[in-house]
Design a protein around this motif. Structure first.
Motif, short mmCIF file in Angstrom:
data_model
loop_
_atom_site.label_atom_id
_atom_site.label_comp_id
_atom_site.label_asym_id
_atom_site.label_seq_id
_atom_site.Cartn_x
_atom_site.Cartn_y
_atom_site.Cartn_z
N LYS A 1 -26.77 -49.18 6.84
CA LYS A 1 -26.91 -50.53 7.65
C LYS A 1 -25.64 -51.41 7.21
CE LYS A 1 -31.41 -50.97 9.78
NZ LYS A 1 -32.56 -51.35 9.68
N GLU A 2 -25.56 -51.28 5.80
CA GLU A 2 -24.46 -51.95 5.10
C GLU A 2 -23.31 -51.65 5.54
OE1 GLU A 2 -25.10 -52.40 0.89
OE2 GLU A 2 -23.04 -52.70 0.55
N ASP A 3 -22.97 -50.32 5.57
CA ASP A 3 -21.81 -49.74 6.04
C ASP A 3 -21.40 -50.11 7.33
OD1 ASP A 3 -21.19 -48.83 3.45
OD2 ASP A 3 -21.31 -46.87 3.89
N ALA A 4 -22.34 -49.85 8.38
CA ALA A 4 -22.33 -50.35 9.62
C ALA A 4 -21.93 -51.54 10.02
CB ALA A 4 -23.59 -49.84 10.35
N GLY A 5 -22.74 -52.58 9.41
CA GLY A 5 -22.33 -54.00 9.41
C GLY A 5 -20.95 -54.12 9.03
N LYS A 6 -20.22 -53.59 7.81
CA LYS A 6 -19.12 -53.91 7.68
C LYS A 6 -18.04 -53.42 8.54
CE LYS A 6 -19.57 -53.58 2.60
NZ LYS A 6 -19.52 -52.82 1.29
N LEU A 7 -18.29 -52.12 9.19
CA LEU A 7 -17.32 -51.77 10.27
C LEU A 7 -17.57 -52.21 11.52
CD1 LEU A 7 -18.34 -47.83 9.81
CD2 LEU A 7 -16.21 -48.84 9.29
N ALA B 230 -16.54 -44.06 3.84
CA ALA B 230 -16.80 -42.58 2.98
C ALA B 230 -17.65 -41.52 3.84
CB ALA B 230 -17.28 -43.01 1.61
N TYR B 231 -18.65 -41.97 4.30
CA TYR B 231 -19.80 -41.40 4.83
C TYR B 231 -19.95 -41.23 6.52
CZ TYR B 231 -21.02 -41.78 0.26
OH TYR B 231 -21.46 -41.73 -1.44
N VAL B 232 -18.84 -41.72 7.24
CA VAL B 232 -18.65 -41.66 8.37
C VAL B 232 -17.77 -40.39 8.76
CG1 VAL B 232 -17.63 -43.04 10.36
CG2 VAL B 232 -18.80 -44.22 8.42
N ALA B 233 -18.42 -39.76 9.91
CA ALA B 233 -17.90 -38.49 10.28
C ALA B 233 -16.33 -39.08 11.02
CB ALA B 233 -18.73 -37.90 11.42
N GLY B 234 -15.51 -38.15 10.59
CA GLY B 234 -14.04 -38.45 11.14
C GLY B 234 -13.49 -39.58 10.62
N GLY B 235 -14.32 -40.34 9.42
CA GLY B 235 -13.43 -41.39 9.04
C GLY B 235 -13.54 -42.98 9.64
N LYS B 236 -14.04 -42.63 10.96
CA LYS B 236 -13.98 -44.04 11.82
C LYS B 236 -14.94 -43.84 13.00
CE LYS B 236 -9.89 -42.50 14.44
NZ LYS B 236 -8.61 -42.88 14.93
N PRO B 237 -15.55 -45.02 13.33
CA PRO B 237 -16.30 -45.15 14.24
C PRO B 237 -15.86 -44.84 15.49
CG PRO B 237 -16.20 -47.42 13.52
CD PRO B 237 -15.11 -46.62 12.96
N GLU B 238 -16.61 -44.42 16.83
CA GLU B 238 -16.25 -44.08 17.96
C GLU B 238 -16.45 -45.51 18.74
OE1 GLU B 238 -18.01 -41.27 21.65
OE2 GLU B 238 -17.81 -40.44 19.62
N ILE B 239 -15.50 -46.16 19.12
CA ILE B 239 -15.74 -47.76 19.89
C ILE B 239 -15.95 -47.20 21.28
CG2 ILE B 239 -14.69 -49.75 20.10
CD1 ILE B 239 -13.31 -49.40 17.57
N HIS B 240 -16.85 -47.80 21.82
CA HIS B 240 -17.32 -47.81 23.24
C HIS B 240 -16.79 -49.17 24.11
CE1 HIS B 240 -20.31 -44.70 22.11
NE2 HIS B 240 -19.30 -44.20 22.30
N ASP B 241 -17.10 -50.01 23.47
CA ASP B 241 -16.91 -51.53 23.91
C ASP B 241 -16.05 -52.35 23.06
OD1 ASP B 241 -16.73 -53.70 25.72
OD2 ASP B 241 -18.70 -54.10 25.45
#
Lengths: 349, 301
Positions: free
Chosen positions: A252-258, B241-252
């Motif tokens: 949750k911490e990392d998702a919030g940062k992203l 560090a633990y995100v698959a592919g290094g970045k999120p998949e942005i939908h909006d």
């Protein structure tokens, strides 16, 4: 508090519970260990490589060394240990098999000598550490431990709604203009987290294990008991559901940062709604390599942990008041005498 | 084990401070050698035999015989040490205005100018100077006790002229000022002492003793703090560090302007400049009527 397993306790492990294995050299009969420097099995006695064969010891209690018959200190969660009499490294079958079989591990990449060098390099500047803190004799007591970890995967759907403010100022003649623009900010992103590590060992402090990260997962490999020969090890002390809240917290911490990174650029953002929803989660069991150096000074323990893969060190060097007083006092005295002598010398010239 | 640790601690200590100890040893040796050389250099004998032996000229009669004798001995001792002539003259005469000009043949109405001329001439006429009779090394204090014109002038010559700044001259005169009205003998001894202090070149210290004691305390404190500090381990796990592919998949990713407002402000400007000026004083060097170079300064009470 870990419980030391006694002879009686061994019986409670079940009929198949007393199996032990160790790796014996086909050439000389010595105990073959995994060498991080050589990235393979190695006999420290005859120096032959890949000469180990798995030897099973079924007889006797769990705490009896199959090689020499000596009493091995085995605690509740110990999965690998060293016999204090013949120095053989033993691996306890039932603690690395079945539900305790790790799916993966990162083998030690950093040998004891490299680890000692890293510790010396890091703490060399600690002038007031006790004299024997970095001595060879003390550092030799360092142990390599395979620490049990749960690795969590999360597929998440993260949404954010808020109001962002941008401020722009400019000047024309003697008039200053300040423009404030307010935007409706909406974000929606899918974040897949892979292998968020949470240690499953009671004797390893959580905050230290968090600091010792990250581990490079490119070196993760399928579990093989041979990697444990030459090191200590533990099976998981807690099941995945008991420690998952830590993984969720990190996620949750990392998702919030992203999310916050995605709307950076605003002078200020007011959150209206933020939601991190877990669509799917998984947990897997594995082992990660950690060197532990325990230094005891004035009845206090100073533990140091070194990432067995990257060499990152966590720990605080002890402080010797006597050394501090002597060194600071000497420096002050030397400086004073030196300046006084310089004063007289330059006066005489 | 404990013995081994103590031995190792001793070895570490000596290894750590070895350069300091060597530097101190070398400096002690250098100071000892230089000190001996300086001591053996000896004193330079007086080479001017033209000047009178008298050093205390109490024309104003402010000292009794005992005090005069005491001052003679005091000055002789200082002269031997400093290798300069030290002369004291007291007068009780008007040196200011038309009447004094015509009576004594003075060239100016000014008290300062005339005090300077009289002092310089007294020095030159008597051919004072430790090493020679013209522009020789030494100093003369002339104290005028005439009512309403009380004050001193210090005339310097030779090495003293080169050595003394205006501040030094003032310092000598202030030393006299402190006692002249209560104890003239003590005032003139203070004159000798101050000249001695300022001329004593046996040990010109490059920095103050305060520096010698305070600077090491500051450096030791910095050393203590820096030696005690440790770099604590920090969390170095990257946010992805633990995100698959290094970045999120942005939908909006929507940023929609809701409102905008502009505020204006008038800026008041003002400018002012000020200029300052500083003046610096000149030196005390001049030529006496005989053409000799002198330095000096006066204090009038």
């Amino acid at each position: 508090m870990p419980v030391e397993l006694t002879g009686e306790r061994v019986g409670s492990m079940g009929k198949k519970g007393n199996g032990k294995m160790f790796f014996r050299c086909k050439n000389c009969g010595g105990n073959v260990v995994y060498s991080p420097e050589r990235h393979g099995m190695y006999c420290p006695f005859c120096e032959s490589g890949e000469s180990g064969e798995r030897a099973e010891g079924q007889s006797g209690a769990l705490t009896v060394c199959p090689n020499c018959g000596g009493e091995v200190p085995v605690q509740e969660h110990t999965s690998a240990a060293q016999c204090p009499y013949c120095d053989s490294y033993l691996i306890f079958n039932e603690r690395v098999e079945g539900s305790y079989r790790p799916k993966m591990l990162i083998p030690f990449q950093l040998g004891k000598e490299s680890c000692k060098r890293s510790i010396r390099d890091k703490f060399r500047s600690c002038l007031f550490a006790p004299t024997d803190f970095l001595s060879e004799a003390r550092l030799n007591d360092m142990e390599g431990i395979y620490v049990p970890y749960w690795f969590y995967d999360y597929d998440t759907d993260c949404t954010f709604e808020g109001e962002g403010t941008k401020v722009r100022s400019w000047r024309s003649g003697n008039v200053e203009y300040t423009e404030t623009s307010v935007y409706a900010v909406r974000r929606n992103m899918a974040i897949s987290f892979e292998k968020i590590p949470v240690d499953a060992s009671l004797q390893m402090p959580d905050e230290v294990m968090d600091l010792i990260a990250p581990f490079q997962y490119a070196q993760l490999t399928d579990f093989d008991p041979k990697y444990m020969s030459g090191f200590h090890g533990e099976k998981y002390n807690m099941t995945s559901d008991l420690v998952e809240n830590r993984a969720r917290g990190l996620m949750k911490e990392d998702a919030g940062k992203l999310l916050r990174e995605s709307y950076a650029g605003y002078a200020g953002v007011k959150t209206v709604n933020e939601n991190i929803r877990v669509k799917e989660s998984r947990a897997e069991y594995g082992l990660l390599p950690v060197w532990k150096y325990l230094y005891r000074y004035k009845d206090q323990d100073y533990p140091f942990y070194v990432n067995g893969q990257t060499g990152k060190i966590v720990g605080t060097a002890p402080f010797s008041k006597t050394k501090f007083m002597v060194y600071v006092g000497t420096l002050w005295g030397c400086m004073t005498v030196l300046l006084a002598l310089l004063q007289v010398l330059l006066g005489l010239l | 084990m404990d013995k081994d640790i103590k031995r190792e601690a001793g070895r570490q200590y000596l290894r750590y401070f070895r350069f300091w100890f060597i530097a101190i040893g070398i400096l002690i040796l250098a100071v000892a050698v230089l000190g001996m050389l300086k001591r053996n250099a000896g004193s330079v004998p007086r080479t001017n035999s033209e000047a009178p032996a008298e050093r205390v000229y109490d024309y104003a009669d402010v000292l009794d015989d005992g005090e005069e004798e005491e001052l003679r001995r005091y000055i002789a001792k200082a002269e031997e040490k400093l290798q300069i002539d030290i002369v004291l003259v007291t007068i009780n005469q008007s040196v200011e205005g038309e009447e004094a000009m015509s009576k004594y043949g003075l060239r100016s109405r000014s008290w300062e100018q005339n005090m300077q001329d009289i002092a310089d001439d007294f020095w030159d006429d008597n051919q004072f100077g430790y090493n020679r009779g013209f522009e020789g090394d030494g100093v003369l204090l002339m104290h005028n006790w005439y009512p309403g014109q009380n004050g001193e002038h210090l005339s310097t010559s030779g090495s003293v002229e080169r050595e003394f700044s205006l501040g030094d001259i003032d310092s000598v005169l202030y030393a006299v000022d402190d006692y002249y009205d209560t104890d003239p003998c003590r005032a003139y001894k203070a004159y000798v002492d101050e000249v001695g202090r300022l001329m004593d070149s046996s040990l010109e210290l490059p920095f103050s003793w305060g520096t010698v004691f305070i600077l090491p305390v500051i450096i030791a404190a910095i050393y203590a703090v820096s030696g005690s500090s440790q770099n604590k381990a920090r969390n170095t796990v990257a946010v992805n560090a633990y995100v698959a592919g290094g970045k999120p998949e942005i939908h909006d990713k929507t940023d929609e302007l809701i409102r905008k407002n502009v505020v204006t402000r008038r800026i008041e400007t003002s400018s002012s400049q000020s200029k300052g000026s500083r003046s610096s004083g000149g030196g005390g060097h001049h030529r006496s009527s005989s053409g000799a170079s002198h330095g000096g300064g006066s204090h009038r009470h």
